[in-house]
Design a protein around this motif. Structure first.
Motif, PDB file in Angstrom:
ATOM      1  N   CYS A  41      13.350   0.512  -0.055  1.00 57.23           N
ATOM      2  CA  CYS A  41      12.795   1.831   0.306  1.00 57.23           C
ATOM      3  C   CYS A  41      13.750   2.589   1.224  1.00 57.23           C
ATOM      4  N   ILE A  42      14.815   1.908   1.687  1.00 54.91           N
ATOM      5  CA  ILE A  42      15.632   2.452   2.769  1.00 54.91           C
ATOM      6  C   ILE A  42      17.085   2.676   2.398  1.00 54.91           C
ATOM      7  N   SER A  43      17.726   1.671   1.786  1.00 52.64           N
ATOM      8  CA  SER A  43      19.192   1.694   1.739  1.00 52.64           C
ATOM      9  C   SER A  43      19.732   2.631   0.674  1.00 52.64           C
ATOM     10  N   THR A  44      20.986   3.043   0.897  1.00 47.70           N
ATOM     11  CA  THR A  44      21.611   4.071   0.058  1.00 47.70           C
ATOM     12  C   THR A  44      21.715   3.645  -1.398  1.00 47.70           C
ATOM     13  N   LEU A  45      21.809   2.352  -1.603  1.00 48.58           N
ATOM     14  CA  LEU A  45      21.938   1.830  -2.961  1.00 48.58           C
ATOM     15  C   LEU A  45      20.750   2.262  -3.829  1.00 48.58           C
ATOM     16  N   TYR A  46      19.573   2.347  -3.204  1.00 54.08           N
ATOM     17  CA  TYR A  46      18.342   2.579  -3.974  1.00 54.08           C
ATOM     18  C   TYR A  46      17.829   4.017  -3.899  1.00 54.08           C
ATOM     19  N   LEU A  47      18.199   4.761  -2.831  1.00 57.22           N
ATOM     20  CA  LEU A  47      17.638   6.113  -2.681  1.00 57.22           C
ATOM     21  C   LEU A  47      18.061   7.023  -3.834  1.00 57.22           C
ATOM     22  N   ASP A  95      12.775  -1.639  -8.342  1.00 56.90           N
ATOM     23  CA  ASP A  95      12.765  -3.086  -8.099  1.00 56.90           C
ATOM     24  C   ASP A  95      13.038  -3.847  -9.402  1.00 56.90           C
ATOM     25  N   ALA A  96      12.407  -3.390 -10.474  1.00 52.64           N
ATOM     26  CA  ALA A  96      12.515  -4.095 -11.762  1.00 52.64           C
ATOM     27  C   ALA A  96      13.953  -4.100 -12.293  1.00 52.64           C
ATOM     28  N   VAL A  97      14.716  -3.018 -12.041  1.00 47.42           N
ATOM     29  CA  VAL A  97      16.089  -2.957 -12.577  1.00 47.42           C
ATOM     30  C   VAL A  97      17.134  -3.422 -11.558  1.00 47.42           C
ATOM     31  N   SER A  98      16.685  -3.800 -10.353  1.00 46.16           N
ATOM     32  CA  SER A  98      17.637  -4.230  -9.318  1.00 46.16           C
ATOM     33  C   SER A  98      18.155  -5.631  -9.618  1.00 46.16           C
ATOM     34  N   SER A  99      19.203  -6.043  -8.873  1.00 43.45           N
ATOM     35  CA  SER A  99      19.781  -7.376  -9.126  1.00 43.45           C
ATOM     36  C   SER A  99      18.883  -8.488  -8.575  1.00 43.45           C
ATOM     37  N   GLU A 100      17.943  -8.127  -7.681  1.00 41.58           N
ATOM     38  CA  GLU A 100      17.034  -9.141  -7.119  1.00 41.58           C
ATOM     39  C   GLU A 100      15.582  -8.655  -7.171  1.00 41.58           C
ATOM     40  N   PRO A 101      14.971  -8.658  -8.362  1.00 41.58           N
ATOM     41  CA  PRO A 101      13.588  -8.178  -8.474  1.00 41.58           C
ATOM     42  C   PRO A 101      12.642  -9.028  -7.612  1.00 41.58           C
ATOM     43  N   GLY A 102      11.654  -8.364  -7.025  1.00 44.38           N
ATOM     44  CA  GLY A 102      10.655  -9.093  -6.233  1.00 44.38           C
ATOM     45  C   GLY A 102      11.120  -9.473  -4.841  1.00 44.38           C
ATOM     46  N   MET A 103      12.293  -8.993  -4.432  1.00 44.16           N
ATOM     47  CA  MET A 103      12.814  -9.299  -3.093  1.00 44.16           C
ATOM     48  C   MET A 103      13.242  -8.012  -2.393  1.00 44.16           C
ATOM     49  N   LYS A 104      13.373  -8.102  -1.071  1.00 42.09           N
ATOM     50  CA  LYS A 104      13.952  -7.010  -0.259  1.00 42.09           C
ATOM     51  C   LYS A 104      13.229  -5.679  -0.449  1.00 42.09           C
ATOM     52  N   PHE A 105      11.893  -5.704  -0.416  1.00 44.21           N
ATOM     53  CA  PHE A 105      11.122  -4.470  -0.628  1.00 44.21           C
ATOM     54  C   PHE A 105      11.426  -3.412   0.439  1.00 44.21           C
ATOM     55  N   PHE A 132       0.817  -1.225   0.000  1.00 44.01           N
ATOM     56  CA  PHE A 132       0.000   0.000   0.000  1.00 44.01           C
ATOM     57  C   PHE A 132       0.851   1.277   0.000  1.00 44.01           C
ATOM     58  N   ILE A 133       2.169   1.159   0.225  1.00 46.62           N
ATOM     59  CA  ILE A 133       3.010   2.374   0.120  1.00 46.62           C
ATOM     60  C   ILE A 133       3.976   2.305  -1.064  1.00 46.62           C
ATOM     61  N   ARG A 134       4.148   1.128  -1.661  1.00 46.24           N
ATOM     62  CA  ARG A 134       5.080   1.035  -2.793  1.00 46.24           C
ATOM     63  C   ARG A 134       4.477   1.719  -4.017  1.00 46.24           C
ATOM     64  N   ASN A 135       5.212   2.704  -4.553  1.00 45.01           N
ATOM     65  CA  ASN A 135       4.654   3.491  -5.663  1.00 45.01           C
ATOM     66  C   ASN A 135       5.337   3.121  -6.988  1.00 45.01           C
ATOM     67  N   GLU A 136       4.979   3.833  -8.028  1.00 47.73           N
ATOM     68  CA  GLU A 136       5.497   3.459  -9.364  1.00 47.73           C
ATOM     69  C   GLU A 136       7.023   3.519  -9.431  1.00 47.73           C
ATOM     70  N   PHE A 137       7.630   4.453  -8.679  1.00 47.33           N
ATOM     71  CA  PHE A 137       9.098   4.575  -8.713  1.00 47.33           C
ATOM     72  C   PHE A 137       9.752   3.404  -7.970  1.00 47.33           C
ATOM     73  N   ASP A 138       9.152   2.996  -6.855  1.00 49.16           N
ATOM     74  CA  ASP A 138       9.645   1.804  -6.151  1.00 49.16           C
ATOM     75  C   ASP A 138       9.632   0.597  -7.083  1.00 49.16           C
ATOM     76  N   LYS A 139       8.564   0.495  -7.863  1.00 56.70           N
ATOM     77  CA  LYS A 139       8.422  -0.670  -8.761  1.00 56.70           C
ATOM     78  C   LYS A 139       9.448  -0.620  -9.887  1.00 56.70           C
ATOM     79  N   LEU A 140       9.747   0.587 -10.361  1.00 57.65           N
ATOM     80  CA  LEU A 140      10.772   0.741 -11.412  1.00 57.65           C
ATOM     81  C   LEU A 140      12.152   0.339 -10.879  1.00 57.65           C
TER      82      LEU A 140
END
Length: 458
Positions: free
Chosen positions: A287-293, A273-283, A263-271
C-alpha cells in the motif's frame, strides 16, 4: 482555468477511489494495531505470531558525535554495492570516498562463494587504492536483504530478493562469508566486525550529527523502519542487558499478515498483490512503496478507460502493460501547479495518448493524489506508533528513499498525518538522510571495535 470538484466533475473516479480515502478514525485504528503487533514482536511468547517481528540489531551504542578515525563500509543493495572509506575528523566533518560496484547478473545468479569472492576482490582493489590495506580498519556492512541477526557480527541470510541466485549463501552468516573471501588476500588486513540492515544504518548515520535521531525510515521501492528500544523490553535478547538501549529493525513491511489491513484493502490492492512476486505477503508495503503505487494508479486508469469515462477513443496498448506506470510519472503529474497539466500531458504522451482533455488530466492527477496520499497516511501511522512508544520529548527521524526527498506533496502529507497521530507532547522532525546507510555501518564498526577494546581491558 476551471477548478474541478472531483465528486461532481469525475464522479466515476471519485466513487472508485472511495476505498482509498482513509478517515482519521481508520488511521488511529491502524496505528493502534501496529502498536500491539510491535509489542508482540518484542515478546518471547508472541514473537513468532507477530506481523511486525521487531528483529534485534545488536547495536546498543548510539554515536556520541565525538567518534574520530577512519572506518570502512560495504553497502549491499539489490542492484549494486558501494565500498566506502569514511573519515570522521571533527563534529561537522565527515569525509567519505566511495566506489560503486555493479554486480553482474552472472555473479549475482551464481554461487554464494562467487558473489563474495567478487566483493572481496573489489574491496581489495579499493583499500590498496586508498593505501589503507595494512591498517586493519574496522569495517561494517549495510545490508539490504533479509537477515536473521544473532550477534553484531552474525547475520544469517534468510532470502535474497529477485535477481540474486547465490543460493549457497542462504542460511549462512554473511560476515563470515565475506571474511573467508577476504582471507585469500594475504596483503590485506581488515577488521570486519559488524552488519546492520539499511534502516538501522540510516538511523546511525544521522544520529552522529543529530543526537536526538531515534528512527531510521525507508520509503522507496520498499519500506522499513528501525527505532531505539529499551533493552529491558526486548525479551528475545539474551546478551548484555547492562546496556539500556537496543536498535530494533521492525521489518514492518509484512504488517497486515494477521488481517489488520483487511478492512482497507480494496479490489485494486488485491489485483496488485496477485501479480506481485510475493502474493499474500507484505500487505503494508504494497500500500506504500513506489514499486506498487504506479501499478495501483495504472489499474484504476485502465478500469476507467474500459468504462469509457477517461481518455475516450485512445489506444490502451501501452497503458495495458503491467508495471508500466512508474513512481516518477506520479511525481511529475503531481508536480504541476494547481490547474496546470503540462507534466501530466507529457506523461500521457509516453503512453502514446496525445491531446488529452484538461478534465481527463485533472482526473489522472486526482487518482495519483489519492493513491500517494494513502501511502503517506499509512507511513505516518507507523511512525506515530514508534514515536508514541519511545515517548521522547523531541526526536529527529532520518528518512531515506527517493519519495520523501523528491516528492514535496508527500512530505507535506507525511508531516501532517504524523502530527495528527502523535501524542502532542512528543515533538518530531523528519530529516532527509544525506549520508547513506554505509556511513551508519562505518560508525557501528568503529563503535564495535572500541567496545571490544574496553571489554578486553575489563
Amino acid at each position: 482555468m476551471e477548478v474541478y470538484d472531483p465528486e461532481i466533475d469525475f464522479p466515476e473516479a471519485w466513487k472508485l477511489l472511495q476505498p482509498f480515502m482513509l478517515s482519521n478514525e481508520t488511521l488511529i485504528s491502524i496505528r493502534n494495531s501496529m502498536s500491539r503487533e510491535l509489542q508482540n514482536g518484542l515478546l518471547r511468547d508472541m514473537h513468532a505470531r507477530s506481523s511486525i517481528p521487531c528483529l534485534l540489531s545488536y547495536v546498543q551504542n548510539l554515536p556520541t558525535g565525538h567518534e574520530r578515525g577512519r572506518f570502512l563500509a560495504l553497502e549491499m543493495w539489490p542492484t549494486n554495492c558501494r565500498i566506502m572509506l569514511v573519515k570522521f575528523s571533527s563534529e561537522r566533518d565527515v569525509y567519505m570516498s566511495s566506489k560503486c560496484v555493479i554486480v553482474p547478473h552472472t555473479v549475482a545468479a551464481s554461487r554464494g562463494t562467487t558473489l563474495f569472492n567478487f566483493l572481496a576482490h573489489n574491496i581489495a582493489i579499493f583499500v590498496r587504492d586508498k593505501k589503507v590495506e595494512k591498517d586493519n580498519l574496522p569495517m561494517g556492512i549495510a545490508f539490504a536483504f533479509e537477515l536473521n541477526k544473532l550477534a553484531l557480527d552474525v547475520g544469517i541470510l534468510v532470502r535474497w530478493t529477485k535477481g540474486y541466485g547465490a543460493q549457497g549463501a542462504v542460511g549462512k552468516n554473511i560476515v563470515k562469508l565475506l571474511q573467508n573471501a577476504l582471507d585469500e588476500y594475504k596483503d590485506i588486513r581488515i577488521n570486519l566486525n559488524s552488519v546492520v540492515n539499511i534502516s538501522a544504518g540510516t538511523l546511525m548515520a544521522l544520529s552522529w550529527s543529530y543526537p536526538n535521531c531515534k528512527i531510521g525510515l525507508i520509503v522507496g521501492t520498499s519500506t522499513n523502519a528501525a527505532y531505539v528500544e529499551q533493552t529491558d523490553a526486548c525479551q528475545m535478547f539474551e546478551g548484555n542487558t547492562k546496556q539500556p538501549l537496543m536498535i530494533i529493525n521492525t521489518e514492518w513491511r509484512n504488517f497486515g499478515a494477521n488481517g489488520h489491513l483487511d478492512f482497507i484493502r480494496n479490489e485494486f490492492d488485491k489485483l496488485v498483490d496477485a501479480v506481485s512476486s510475493e502474493p499474500g505477503m507484505k500487505f503494508y508495503e504494497k500500500c506504500i512503496s513506489t514499486l506498487y503505487l504506479g501499478e495501483l494508479v495504472r489499474l484504476i486508469v485502465v478500469r476507467l478507460m474500459k468504462m469509457g469515462v477517461i481518455f475516450k477513443g485512445a489506444s490502451m496498448d501501452y497503458f495495458d502493460i503491467q508495471w508500466k506506470m512508474e513512481m516518477k510519472s506520479i511525481m511529475a503529474i503531481e508536480s504541476d501547479p494547481p490547474n496546470v497539466y503540462t507534466s501530466a500531458q507529457l506523461v500521457m504522451e509516453k503512453f502514446r495518448i496525445r491531446n488529452c482533455s484538461e478534465r481527463d488530466l485533472a482526473t489522472l492527477r486526482f487518482i495519483c493524489h489519492i493513491v500517494s496520499l494513502r501511502s503517506a497516511q499509512l507511513v505516518a501511522a507507523g511512525v506515530a506508533c514508534l514515536i508514541n512508544r519511545m515517548n521522547y520529548p523531541n526526536i529527529s527521524i532520518a528518512v531515506d528513499g527517493g519519495v520523501y526527498r523528491l516528492f514535496p506533496t508527500y512530505q507535506i502529507h507525511l508531516n501532517k498525518y504524523t502530527l495528527m497521530l502523535t501524542n502532542p507532547h512528543n515533538k518530531f522532525k523528519y530529516v532527509i538522510s544525506e549520508d547513506s546507510p554505509g556511513v551508519g555501518a562505518a560508525i557501528v564498526a568503529g563503535i564495535a571495535s572500541k567496545v571490544k577494546v574496553i571489554e578486553s581491558i575489563d
